[in-house]
Structures are given as C-alpha cells and as structure tokens.
Design a protein around this motif. Structure first.
Motif: not given
Ligand SMILES: Nc1ncnc2c1ncn2[C@@H]1O[C@H](COP(=O)(O)OP(=O)(O)OP(=O)(O)O)[C@@H](O)[C@H]1O
Ligand SMILES: [Mg+2]
Length: 350
Positions: A50, A181, A99
C-alpha cells in the motif's frame, strides 16, 4: 506485450517518523508499468504494497518521508510535483480503488452523481453529459437497470454491486493507470476473481494499465501479466505470471505459492511460512528473509542480495542464485501443493 512504459519507479525509499523511531517501510523499490498490462503486487501484510502504491498517488500520511528515488509518470517525476499538480492527475490520469471500497462511497449522494463527479470536475463537462457517461460506465460494469437506478443511493445496492460502482467511479475519466489495492478483501475469493475479470474486460476496451494488490496469489494466476513479490519493503522477485508460477526462484515466493489454499478435502491444512516479517524499525543488514529461510547461508546474514537475472523479464534477489551457491529444491510440501495448483490451472484452461 506492449513495451511502452507508463510508470517507472526507481530506487524508492520511504520511511515514517514514529514515536518508536524511523520505520523503514520501503527500502529501494524499482519497477516499471507497461501500457495496457496488469501487474500484480503480492506479499504478506506489512510488506509495503500500500505504501508503494499510495506514493504513486502521493497520498502518504504526514509522517512519511520519501528519502530517495523517483516515480516517472509519462516522463515527469511525481515525487517533485506540487499538490496542485497532483490534484489534476489524481482520479483523472491515475485512479485508485482503496482497500475498503464500501467506505469510499458517499451514503448521502445518488450513485449517478457520484460516478459522474470526477468527470465533471476534471473534464469540465456539463452535468447532463457527466450523467450520460456515468450511465454508460454503470452499464459497462454490469449494474442491471442502470438508467433507472442513477438516482438510487449506495445502501440500495448489494455488496457486489457497490464494488462495481466503485470501479465505475475509478474509471470514469479513463485513467492511464488504475491501482486496485486489494479491492475485495471484505468479499470472498470468488468475487475477488470476478471483479478482477471485470477489470480485465474493461481494460481491453480502454487500454488502461492496472496495478492489482493482493495477498492471494491464486486470484491473479489467470489475469496478471506480471507479478512482483514484495517482502520487508523490497521487491524480492518479479517476472511474468508464467515465470512466477512455474519457475519461481525466491524461497519466499515458494512459501507464498505453498500457502495458497488448494480448497480440497480435509487433509488440506493451510501451509504457513514459519516466522514473522522483519522489524522495519531496525531492518537487518543482510537478506531480510534469512531468519525464515531454511536455505540461508552465511552471506545472507551479512549482505543484502542483489538481483540475479533469470531471464530478461525475470529477476530475483536471493543469494541462492549466486553462482557459488548450492542448488536447492523447494520443500516437498510446497512442491506437492504447487502441483495441485498447476493441475487445476491446466484444467481451467481446458
Ligand atoms: N503512517 C504510518 N506510520 C508508520 N508506519 C507506517 C505507516 N503506514 C505504513 N507504515 C508501515 O509501513 C510498512 C508497510 O505498510 P503497508 O501498509 O504498505 O503494508 P501492506 O503490504 O499494504 O500490508 P497489508 O497487506 O496489511 O495492507 C508496515 O510496516 C507499516 O506498519
Ligand atoms: Mg495494504
């Protein structure tokens, strides 16, 4: 493969100031992203996936330092750009799916407007044109009855549909780079695979380059053109999917391949790589993987390995590839799992 580079990340080093000291999160990462390709970045939690991709968007937290390196996007260094310049790139030329996509939708705004928003902002199109483009994209990502649903709010959609809406938002400006992500950790692996298939399908239509981050190598097996394996803030192996899945060289990659679920029977206990990731407050001088590497040698404790070239597209940083090193085979348990995986892949391909 198209060899035009869209992104070039060169020797990137990033640290974070914390009360406990400096966290050396990214310790010399280099990779290229080619036009129209899908690059998967895999690695355990904390390996730096990340932070690497957030630095491309220049969305790092305020305690972050970019200590070294450059990120060339269409020839210009992103590291040196002003916040104002970044605002015209973010969402338009480089888009990111975060995410936890569920929280990236605004619960108080109808989805048509949310999808159109960044197009209206960046491309200065009218509201009407924006909504028309949003509708086209919602159709493309497979929202049923999209026209009737433009005025609906996020809570009126299922989890899978919201996921698709988030993808539509990211794609509305037809970005050159789309970073995902781990967009579906909250959802199961089957849906993760479907979403990735969907992104690939759209990629074929708009020729965007994709960076896809995941823990699960299995998910990317059929869709990534190349795979970069991260460990302790470095890329330890990079290659085409074929090379990573059929001819992996780094013992950490062996471990990752061995820990893929085979989803079969009761004998199937998940293999886990023993040990834990390095302490990034005080990274080791040698190979960060050596305490977990059953094949570690003296040199692993003393010096970080360079990249050894297996082919023009395949490199790995492990002393096992040094000409003086003994030839070793992956552990049997890993070979066994790997074989099951390969048979399944072959079966899928028919
Ligand atoms: N704001 C921060 N302050 C201090 N350390 C940080 C910060 N953000 C990230 N780190 C550290 O940087 C390292 C890399 O983190 P990163 O979030 O990139 O990992 P990751 O590979 O994305 O993991 P995951 O799979 O869990 O998302 C970790 O050790 C993490 O603790
Ligand atoms: Mg992460």
């Amino acid at each position: 493969m198209n060899l035009k580079k869209v992104l070039e990340v060169k020797d990137l080093k990033i640290s974070f100031d914390t009360f406990a000291g400096k966290v050396h999160a990214i310790r010399g990462v280099s990779f290229d992203l080619y036009e129209g390709e899908t690059l998967a970045i895999v690695g355990e939690s904390g390996s730096g996936k990340s932070v690497t991709t957030r630095s491309i968007m220049r969305l790092l937290s305020s305690n972050a330092n970019i200590d070294n390196g450059e990120i060339l996007f269409k020839g210009a260094n992103i590291v040196k750009k002003s916040e104002k310049e970044m605002q015209s790139i973010r969402g338009k030329e480089i888009a990111m799916i975060f995410q936890d996509p569920m929280t990236s939708l605004d619960p108080t705004m109808p989805i048509g407007k949310q999808v159109a928003e960044s197009l209206i902002k960046h491309n200065k199109v009218s509201k009407k044109e924006g909504l028309k483009a949003a509708l086209d994209l919602l159709n493309l990502v497979g929202i049923p009855n999209a026209e009737k649903r433009l005025k609906n709010y996020p809570h009126q959609f299922s989890g899978g549909q919201r996921q698709r809406i988030v993808i539509a938002i990211a794609l509305i400006c037809y970005p050159e780079v789309l970073i995902a992500d781990e967009p579906t950790t909250a959802l199961d692996v089957t849906i993760q695979a479907q979403i990735l298939e969907l992104m690939k399908e759209i990629q074929g239509k708009i020729n965007t380059s994709i960076i896809f981050i995941t823990h699960d190598l299995g998910v990317v097996a059929n869709v990534a053109d190349r795979v970069a394996v991260m460990y302790g803030g470095r890329i330890v192996e990079v290659g085409t999917s074929e090379e990573i899945f059929y001819n992996p060289q780094h013992p950490y990659t062996w471990g990752l391949l061995g820990s893929m679920p085979t989803l079969e029977g009761t004998e199937d206990r998940l293999y886990a790589i023993p040990g834990s990731p390095p302490d990034l407050l005080a990274p080791p001088t040698g190979d960060a993987f050596y305490p977990r590497n059953e094949f570690a040698m003296q040199i692993d404790t003393e010096e970080a390995p360079p990249y050894f070239e297996i082919s023009s597209t395949h490199q790995a940083a492990t002393w096992l590839l040094a000409p003086q090193a003994p030839k070793v085979e992956p552990p049997l348990e890993i070979q066994r799992r790997w074989k099951i995986f390969q048979e399944k892949q072959a079966a899928k391909k028919g």
